[in-house]
Enzyme design. Structure first.
Site, PDB file in Angstrom:
ATOM      1  N   HIS A 280       0.852  -1.203   0.000  1.00  0.00           N
ATOM      2  CA  HIS A 280       0.000   0.000   0.000  1.00  0.00           C
ATOM      3  C   HIS A 280       0.874   1.235   0.000  1.00  0.00           C
ATOM      4  CE1 HIS A 280       0.391   1.323   4.294  1.00  0.00           C
ATOM      5  NE2 HIS A 280       0.597   0.043   4.534  1.00  0.00           N
TER       6      HIS A 280
ATOM      7  N   GLU B  24      -4.929   1.388   2.740  1.00  0.00           N
ATOM      8  CA  GLU B  24      -4.752   0.373   3.782  1.00  0.00           C
ATOM      9  C   GLU B  24      -4.813   0.983   5.167  1.00  0.00           C
ATOM     10  OE1 GLU B  24      -2.612  -2.172   6.722  1.00  0.00           O
ATOM     11  OE2 GLU B  24      -2.162  -0.120   6.090  1.00  0.00           O
TER      12      GLU B  24
ATOM     13  N   HIS C 298       4.840   5.036  12.080  1.00  0.00           N
ATOM     14  CA  HIS C 298       3.733   6.005  12.022  1.00  0.00           C
ATOM     15  C   HIS C 298       4.105   7.362  12.627  1.00  0.00           C
ATOM     16  CE1 HIS C 298       0.017   3.168  11.300  1.00  0.00           C
ATOM     17  NE2 HIS C 298       0.942   3.093  10.347  1.00  0.00           N
TER      18      HIS C 298
END
Length: 888
Positions: free
Chosen positions: A185, A231, A334
């Site tokens: 993704h 995703e 992240h």
């Protein structure tokens, strides 16, 4: 009955009398633990005992050497020279180009236009370059719309509209009926460039596509390369492909490339369901194997709060597959630090070598065409320091497990039948010693948890987040010291007159018995992870049998001790690799697991369990040394010093060091909340900065830098409002119950939410059908809270049946790509027969929150000002949101 002066003895497990000598050959007068009475007979054999310093040195060197081997294997990313089939340098250029546009949330120009254009350009270049070859390449840009429910994060429903998929079909020019699927993704979470998650995988796939398309030999089957654009919105684009795309029906198996960390080695952590031929293909073809069935069973247990597209293809497509992910350095997963420069070219090379080799093997395999013949059964698989993978069918593993267990019980039964052990003496001694060992576990765990509680109460929680080995020095020494102390007390107080070599022999049998019991239990549960206790039983048992004569005639000699440790090396080095995986995954997770899970309890428990498992076959050394006072003094000193250092705050949890960041994650939303009553009038309205800390320390370390963010502005949950009346992006309020709300000015996005009740009608079967329309940014969350006595009966999402009632509330996650139409949805509600007069008005509360993750609407002056005041060690992820609630 025995008198107080009677000396208790465990009868020898053989026919010899034992008197210990030290390692210099002199007879040890303390071989009976302080019993100095002269033996009645002249001893037939003189046996050695270990000196305290030698024993501790041998064990420490053994542990450190194996830990070093584990780390050396992890740093060895590529074994041998690259063959040239996969060009990591070209793949790196793709990675740098994709991440150069910055974060790529769904719906943004960066995701839907710039990245899509780049991928299509590169794919077209490959198509033109290989058009004269034996393969044909077809590209389809899919923008699906759909809905589904998923039991992730407590369970919720997802709706997506016109998200993006780029599907590339590579096949022989004559066409094919059977396809492999490779999935990555290219979208990201807000505020992260997403190099590892998951741009690097898409870069690898582009280069694998280039390599396969340039093969001169035609493939037997085809491959779909799916570049998935949604995703991070909880697996939406993969659902759109597997449930709606025409090519999906021809997919027989898949490989999913993911990340839970940044760089390092990609590990196979899920396979199946069943279809052992896929694992066999990986084992046979992968050039740099790295796989563990333990990871698979841990991940699928739900302990790790994460999920991948693997679930969608498995559950909605009924397709088997292989799930790979980068897991190292999850501290910056992240975050803004997930950049291309942190991913080594060797990491890209090994991933590309593996994916290319495995895909090539599968598309040339006849098993892909008729996998049903090879569908049943599971595989036990694990690698040995990344050098080789061991894999065998689970049914073979079960047989092997029970054979090893039977051999162990036979060994113990033979001991029980030796002369001098009649009347169940050995069995009683073994049972008591097992009780001592188990008691030592519980006492150790309780003691370490008390230390963890003290650290938490002192406000020093998560000190190890940036200083991992400090936790080993604190909790590890406490656990080790407590275990040694319990066994030393047992040795001196209970076994006062028992010869030490006999006790050492007995406690080896205890360790063997306990591991054997876990082996039998895991095998009965059908878990492939049972291979771990199988190794931890088979190798020590074989070692013990081979060294039986040495121990019998010389006791705990240096030769015996070294050979014994060498016999433990293979299972221990593998077990220590598994320990590394556990800490590599769970230590960073504690930085994003919310404010409710006490991290000290988790980490202290993990360190204690590690100590218990590793010490199991060292227990008998405690009984083979003449004293443990200096070992206990050393461990106690280290523990005391570390506790004082931790208590004084020397170890700060976070770091903004660019070379090794350990950021604190904070989510900030500048939001405006509006609450409407049953008549549609505005009941109340406010605006503020809503702040969520996603670790246990809350704002403890932030307040000194930003004094206005303190506990005086901490929120309380309004139970009469959906999701407490705050704009939760995902249904994680159960993870983060502590949050803060700092008053601020009203937000005014350039594209405000348009939400209205389109119709409300009573059905002939007594329900109320309500239809709504909503138009807003690419990310919105819908909350439905039926009031007391009311219930949802059906709705327009998923299969029509409302699912995953979270304490009386329903969560619907919405996202869209470009040019999405107005979102229209409906639900039917059964009105309450006896409304609760103390509850909110009406029969249901409906709330909609909007989230502006990109563009000019993402920022406000107040948001920018407060973000600028956060310390360098913090990662404040911020955006603008709104929350509107209505009663009906």
């Amino acid at each position: 009955m025995e008198s107080d002066t009677t000396i208790r003895r465990v009868k020898p497990f053989g026919t010899h009398n034992y008197v210990a000598q030290d390692n210099n050959g002199s007879r040890d007068q303390y071989g009976d633990n302080g019993y100095s009475g002269a033996p009645k007979r002249k001893p037939e054999v003189s046996l050695y005992l270990l000196r305290e310093g030698l024993a501790s040195s041998l064990v420490c060197v053994f542990i450190l050497v194996l830990w070093g081997l584990v780390h050396l294997s992890l740093q060895q990313l590529v074994i041998g020279k690259p063959t040239g089939e996969f060009n990591a340098v070209r793949a790196r250029r793709h990675l740098e180009q994709m991440t150069s546009v910055g974060p790529r949330p769904v719906g943004s120009q960066e995701n839907e236009v710039l990245t899509v254009s780049y991928l299509l350009e590169q794919i077209e270049n490959i198509r033109v370059e290989t058009s004269a070859g034996p393969h044909q390449l077809t590209v389809d840009v899919q923008r699906p719309t759909g809905s589904f429910s998923i039991d992730f994060l407590g369970g919720f429903t997802s709706f997506y509209d016109r998200v993006t998929n780029i599907a590339v079909r590579l096949e022989p020019k004559g066409g094919t009926q059977h396809l492999m699927l490779a999935n990555c993704h290219f979208d990201t979470v807000a505020n992260s460039p997403g190099a590892s998650d998951d741009a690097v995988s898409c870069a690898v796939m582009l280069e694998v596509l280039h390599s396969l398309a340039n093969l001169s030999t035609p493939l037997n089957h085809g491959v779909i390369f799916l570049f998935n654009g949604a995703e991070e919105n909880i697996l939406q684009a993969s659902h759109g492909f597997i449930t709606q795309h025409a090519w999906a029906k021809q997919v027989r198996a898949f490989i999913n490339l993911e990340a839970a960390g940044v760089g390092g080695k990609e590990v196979v952590f899920q396979t199946g369901p069943e279809n052992p031929w896929l694992v066999q293909a990986y084992v046979h073809a992968a050039k740099h194997p790295f796989a563990s069935v333990v990871g698979q069973e841990v991940f699928q247990s739900g302990i790790i709060p994460s999920d991948t597209d693997f679930r969608i293809y498995r559950d909605f497509g009924n397709i088997p597959g292989i799930d790979l992910a980068f897991i190292e350095n999850g501290f910056i997963y992240h975050t803004k630090y997930d950049t291309a420069d942190r991913i080594l070219t060797d990491s890209i090379q090994r991933a590309g070598d593996n994916i290319l080799a495995v895909l090539k093997h599968l598309v040339m395999s006849e098993k892909l065409a008729d996998s049903s013949e090879y569908r049943h059964g599971n595989m036990v698989f694990f690698d040995l320091l990344g050098v080789m993978v061991v894999a065998y069918p689970a049914r073979v593993g079960t047989i092997l497990n029970y054979v090893v267990a039977a051999a162990t019980f036979l060994y113990l039964a033979k001991k029980a039948s030796l002369p001098g052990n009649g009347g169940g003496r050995y069995v009683r001694d073994l049972a008591f010693a097992t009780g001592v060992a188990v008691l030592s576990w519980f006492v150790t765990l309780l003691s370490v948890l008390i230390v963890a509680l003290l650290v938490t109460l002192l406000g020093r929680s998560m000190f190890w987040y940036n200083h991992f080995y400090a936790s080993i020095c604190l909790y590890g020494t406490a656990a080790t010291g407590k275990m040694i102390l319990v066994h030393t007390l047992a040795k001196n107080l209970y076994y006062g007159g028992v010869r030490l070599v006999e006790l050492g022999d007995l406690y080896f049998d205890v360790s063997l018995l306990l591991w054997c019991c876990s082996l039998v239990w895991l095998s009965q549960q059908g878990l492939c992870s049972a291979y771990v206790p199988m190794l931890m039983v088979a190798f020590p048992l074989a070692t013990r049998l081979l060294l039986a004569n040495e121990f019998k005639h010389r006791g705990a000699s240096v030769k015996y001790s070294i050979l014994y440790l060498l016999g433990l090396a293979l299972p221990y080095v593998h077990f220590m690799f598994l320990i590394w995986v556990v800490f590599e995954i769970f230590t960073p997770i504690m930085g994003r697991s919310g404010t409710e899970i006490p991290p000290e309890v988790v980490l202290a428990s993990l360190v204690t369990l590690t100590t218990i498992f590793l010490s199991s076959f060292f227990l008998h050394f405690i009984y083979l040394v003449r004293s443990t006072k200096w070992i206990l003094a050393g461990l106690g000193s280290v523990f005391l010093i570390m506790f004082l250092l931790v208590s004084s705050g020397v170890f700060f949890p976070y770091s903004g060091n660019p070379d090794s960041p350990r950021p604190k994650r904070v989510f900030l939303q500048h939001t405006t909340r509006t609450f409407h009553n049953l008549q549609g009038e505005v009941e109340s309205q406010d605006s503020g900065l809503w702040i969520n800390s996603f670790d246990y320390t809350g704002i403890q370390h932030v307040t000194p830098h930003i004094p206005e963010i303190n506990d005086s502005v901490r929120t309380r949950c309004r139970e009469d409002r959906p999701f407490c009346g705050y704009p939760w992006f995902l249904p994680v309020k159960f993870l983060s119950k502590k949050n803060w709300y700092l008053p601020a000015s009203e937000v005014s996005p350039s594209s405000p939410v348009e939400f209205q009740l389109v119709s409300k009608e009573e059905t002939s079967w007594g329900t109320i059908k309500m239809t709504f329309s909503a138009k807003g940014p690419s990310h919105m969350s819908l909350y439905l809270m039926p009031h007391h006595g009311a219930s949802l009966s059906t709705w327009s999402f998923g299969d029509g049946t409302p699912q995953f009632d979270l304490s009386g509330e329903y969560f619907v996650f919405y996202s869209h790509g470009l040019d999405a139409p107005v979102w229209t949805f409906w639900f039917e509600i059964q009105p309450p027969r006896d409304p609760d007069p103390s509850g909110p008005e009406g029969m249901i509360s409906v709330a909609l929150s909007s989230h502006y993750f990109f563009g000019a609407d993402q920022r406000t002056a107040q948001l920018e000002e407060i973000i600028g005041r956060f310390p360098k060690w913090a990662f404040p992820s911020s955006w603008v949101s709104t929350y509107d609630m209505y009663r009906y």
